[in-house]
Design an enzyme around this catalytic site. Structure first.
Site, short mmCIF file in Angstrom:
data_model
loop_
_atom_site.label_atom_id
_atom_site.label_comp_id
_atom_site.label_asym_id
_atom_site.label_seq_id
_atom_site.Cartn_x
_atom_site.Cartn_y
_atom_site.Cartn_z
N GLY A 24 -38.96 82.80 35.92
CA GLY A 24 -39.34 84.04 36.24
C GLY A 24 -40.74 84.17 36.94
O GLY A 24 -40.89 85.22 37.97
N ASN A 80 -35.25 77.36 37.80
CA ASN A 80 -34.87 76.27 37.06
C ASN A 80 -34.08 76.69 35.84
O ASN A 80 -33.93 75.72 34.99
CB ASN A 80 -35.92 75.44 36.62
CG ASN A 80 -36.73 75.98 35.46
OD1 ASN A 80 -36.97 77.52 35.54
ND2 ASN A 80 -37.51 75.53 34.58
N GLU A 81 -33.46 77.77 35.83
CA GLU A 81 -32.39 78.35 34.51
C GLU A 81 -31.74 77.44 33.91
O GLU A 81 -31.44 77.18 32.68
CB GLU A 81 -32.16 79.65 34.86
CG GLU A 81 -33.00 80.88 34.78
CD GLU A 81 -33.81 81.00 35.90
OE1 GLU A 81 -33.69 80.22 36.95
OE2 GLU A 81 -34.74 81.89 36.00
N LEU A 89 -40.37 83.85 32.27
CA LEU A 89 -40.03 84.74 31.01
C LEU A 89 -40.55 84.03 29.67
O LEU A 89 -40.26 82.78 29.74
CB LEU A 89 -38.65 85.26 30.73
CG LEU A 89 -38.16 85.93 32.05
CD1 LEU A 89 -36.65 86.37 31.66
CD2 LEU A 89 -39.12 86.79 32.38
#
Ligand SMILES: CC/C=C\C/C=C\C/C=C\C=C\CC(=O)SCCNC(=O)CCNC(=O)[C@H](O)C(C)(C)COP(=O)(O)OP(=O)(O)OC[C@H]1O[C@@H](n2cnc3c(N)ncnc32)[C@H](O)[C@@H]1OP(=O)(O)O
Length: 292
Positions: A143, A167-168, A98
């Protein structure tokens, strides 16, 4: 006309249809390309290769997502095509995920519009009737990884720099439940639990081991491998494969569809928090300073 949740995406995201080019390919198939989404049709084989081209890192901005959604709708409605190979035109990067700039310093209405587009692309890819093969020819965090996870088969080029994963948590944010569901469906609960909490980005050998990808091949073989996988999948009668795909995926997709508006509200309130904005800005700053 392309619709995003009942609205004309062309108008909402300011993407002009005139920006598209429609020509005929050598085999007579209609070739269409927008600024950032290149489609290479092979009508005889029933396959379209989508090349993501939003340099430098194929970050998923609202405009890019909108172009991709329109492109997928066109392909889905064109009976010429039964399969899509999803790959990148940006050297060394499949997609950086994203676009952080869409989630920083904007207003709630923008966050809501952006998140609806993120949901839409996931639903379109995850529920596609076509066979989707990801030819992952570069790094694929967050994303970017999610897009690959929606595909029916993933081939990753063998380069230790091409890491893939959700990996957020490293950004101080949380993978939404439907990212998590897609990952659990792919690698199982225990591996997903560890990968999500630690925000793991897997290099090719580990990605293969954990089941994040189905095959790792030398970089120069990625497209030929994707084509040969595709022909194997296309040998199955469409109706049987499509009904089976739907049987396997419907519950996961319905989970989001039923809570779509609540998920948007959750995202907007989460991302609007000062602490989250600060984390994202620090992360973006670190990315920029990496070069200096
Ligand atoms: C209660 C819960 C409710 C809801 C859920 C809540 C929250 C969930 C919300 C969001 C989920 C988000 C998922 C995501 O996808 S977030 C994005 C995560 N992406 C990353 O971490 C990748 C970051 N990028 C990289 O690691 C690298 O750029 C790279 C490995 C992809 C490429 O490395 P390079 O060395 O080749 O290139 P760089 O020099 O790093 O970058 C070039 C250029 O691009 C900019 N950039 C990189 N990534 C992004 C991005 N994702 N968005 C925007 N811009 C990006 C980078 O800053 C450089 O810019 P400049 O040239 O310096 O201007």
């Amino acid at each position: 006309m392309a619709l995003l949740a009942g609205r004309t995406v062309l108008l909402r995201a300011g993407v002009r249809l005139g920006a598209e080019a429609a020509t005929r390919g050598g085999n007579g198939a209609r070739r269409f390309a927008s600024h950032r989404v290149l489609v290479e049709p092979d009508a005889a084989a029933g396959i379209a290769t989508i090349k993501l081209k939003n340099p430098p890192v194929n970050s998923l901005s609202l405009e890019f997502l909108t172009e991709l959604i329109i492109c997928l709708e066109k392909l889905e409605n064109d009976k010429t095509f039964r399969g899509i190979i999803l790959t990148s035109d940006c050297p060394g990067i499949f997609s950086a995920g994203l676009d952080l700039r869409e989630m920083c310093g904007k207003n709630p209405a923008h966050y809501a519009e952006y998140w609806r587009a993120v949901q839409e692309i996931w639903l379109k890819l995850y529920l596609s009737n076509m066979v989707l093969v990801a030819a992952i020819n570069g790094a694929s965090p967050a994303g970017g990884c999610l897009m690959a996870l929606t595909c029916d088969y993933r081939v990753l080029a063998d380069n230790p720099r091409y890491r893939i994963g959700l990996n957020e948590t490293l950004l101080g944010i949380i993978a939404p439940f439907w990212f998590k569901d897609n990952l659990v469906n792919t690698i199982g609960h225990r591996a997903a639990d560890r990968a999500l909490q630690l925000g793991l980005l897997f290099p090719p050998t580990e990605a293969l081991q954990v089941g994040m990808v189905d095959q790792v091949v030398p970089e120069d073989q990625i497209h030929s491998t994707a084509l040969s996988v595709m022909s194997q999948w296309l040998a199955i009668p469409d109706h049987a494969r499509q009904l089976t795909k739907s049987m396997m995926r419907k519950a996961t997709a319905d989970h989001l569809i039923k809570q779509r508006e609540a998920d948007i509200q959750n995202f907007v309130s989460f991302i609007s928090k000062d602490s989250i904005q600060k984390s994202l800005q620090v992360y973006l700053e670190k990315l920029k300073q990496k070069k200096h």
